[in-house]
Motif scaffolding. Structure first.
Motif, mmCIF file in Angstrom:
data_model
loop_
_atom_site.group_PDB
_atom_site.id
_atom_site.type_symbol
_atom_site.label_atom_id
_atom_site.label_comp_id
_atom_site.label_asym_id
_atom_site.label_seq_id
_atom_site.Cartn_x
_atom_site.Cartn_y
_atom_site.Cartn_z
ATOM 1 N N LYS A 63 24.403 70.190 20.191
ATOM 2 C CA LYS A 63 25.065 69.159 19.381
ATOM 3 C C LYS A 63 24.117 67.994 19.088
ATOM 4 C CE LYS A 63 29.695 70.332 20.873
ATOM 5 N NZ LYS A 63 30.831 69.991 21.729
ATOM 6 N N THR A 64 23.300 67.641 20.058
ATOM 7 C CA THR A 64 22.316 66.568 19.842
ATOM 8 C C THR A 64 21.320 66.973 18.771
ATOM 9 O OG1 THR A 64 22.587 65.803 22.119
ATOM 10 C CG2 THR A 64 20.576 65.113 20.956
ATOM 11 N N GLN A 65 20.849 68.209 18.840
ATOM 12 C CA GLN A 65 19.900 68.695 17.840
ATOM 13 C C GLN A 65 20.523 68.713 16.447
ATOM 14 O OE1 GLN A 65 18.446 72.650 18.494
ATOM 15 N NE2 GLN A 65 16.786 72.416 17.019
ATOM 16 N N VAL A 66 21.767 69.175 16.354
ATOM 17 C CA VAL A 66 22.465 69.201 15.073
ATOM 18 C C VAL A 66 22.583 67.788 14.529
ATOM 19 C CG1 VAL A 66 24.711 69.637 13.983
ATOM 20 C CG2 VAL A 66 23.689 71.363 15.477
ATOM 21 N N ASN A 67 22.946 66.839 15.379
ATOM 22 C CA ASN A 67 23.069 65.444 14.943
ATOM 23 C C ASN A 67 21.748 64.889 14.451
ATOM 24 O OD1 ASN A 67 25.797 65.382 15.552
ATOM 25 N ND2 ASN A 67 25.477 64.531 17.587
ATOM 26 N N CYS A 68 20.646 65.278 15.073
ATOM 27 C CA CYS A 68 19.327 64.796 14.667
ATOM 28 C C CYS A 68 18.908 65.338 13.308
ATOM 29 C CB CYS A 68 18.269 65.181 15.705
ATOM 30 S SG CYS A 68 18.412 64.283 17.240
ATOM 31 N N ASN A 69 19.413 66.489 12.956
ATOM 32 C CA ASN A 69 19.038 67.153 11.702
ATOM 33 C C ASN A 69 19.909 66.739 10.515
ATOM 34 O OD1 ASN A 69 16.921 68.553 12.875
ATOM 35 N ND2 ASN A 69 18.262 70.227 13.520
ATOM 36 N N LYS A 70 20.837 65.816 10.732
ATOM 37 C CA LYS A 70 21.715 65.376 9.629
ATOM 38 C C LYS A 70 20.995 64.421 8.727
ATOM 39 C CE LYS A 70 26.096 66.034 11.911
ATOM 40 N NZ LYS A 70 27.310 65.435 12.412
#
Length: 109
Positions: A102-109
């Motif tokens: 989830k952290t990685q997904v948030n960083c890629n937004k």
């Protein structure tokens, strides 16, 4: 009156922090790794011989790990034997993995 650290975060964050704190110590990681590779449940003396720390120190670390339910316990006479609770291991693996995904997904937004 101010809030405590635990009161200002949601339960999921507190749970992840608690699990992370338990597994953040090198001795605890070594204990978990050793028990996971053992073919039979391990007692404290087995762990002391393998890890090389004093018995009271190993007992303290075992106590911390037991608080999150990562071990199954059985008794043989006066000895307690430890093995990995696979259900808890999988729960914590998913918990930590989900956090990083989830952290990685948030960083890629």
């Amino acid at each position: 009156m101010g809030s405590t650290k635990l009161n200002i975060h949601v339960a999921d964050i507190n749970h992840l922090a608690k699990v992370s704190k338990v597994i953040s110590h090198p001795a605890r990681i070594a204990i978990i790794k050793y028990i996971s590779t053992s073919e039979t449940p391990c007692n404290c003396n087995d762990i002391v011989k393998e890890i090389g720390l004093a018995q009271p120190t190993i007992s303290q670390h075992l106590s911390e790990i037991k608080k999150i339910g990562l071990f199954d316990q059985s008794a043989t006479g006066k000895s307690l034997n430890y093995s990995i609770n696979i259900d808890k291991l999988n729960e914590y693996r998913r918990l930590i993995n989900d956090f990083f995904v989830k952290t990685q997904v948030n960083c890629n937004k």
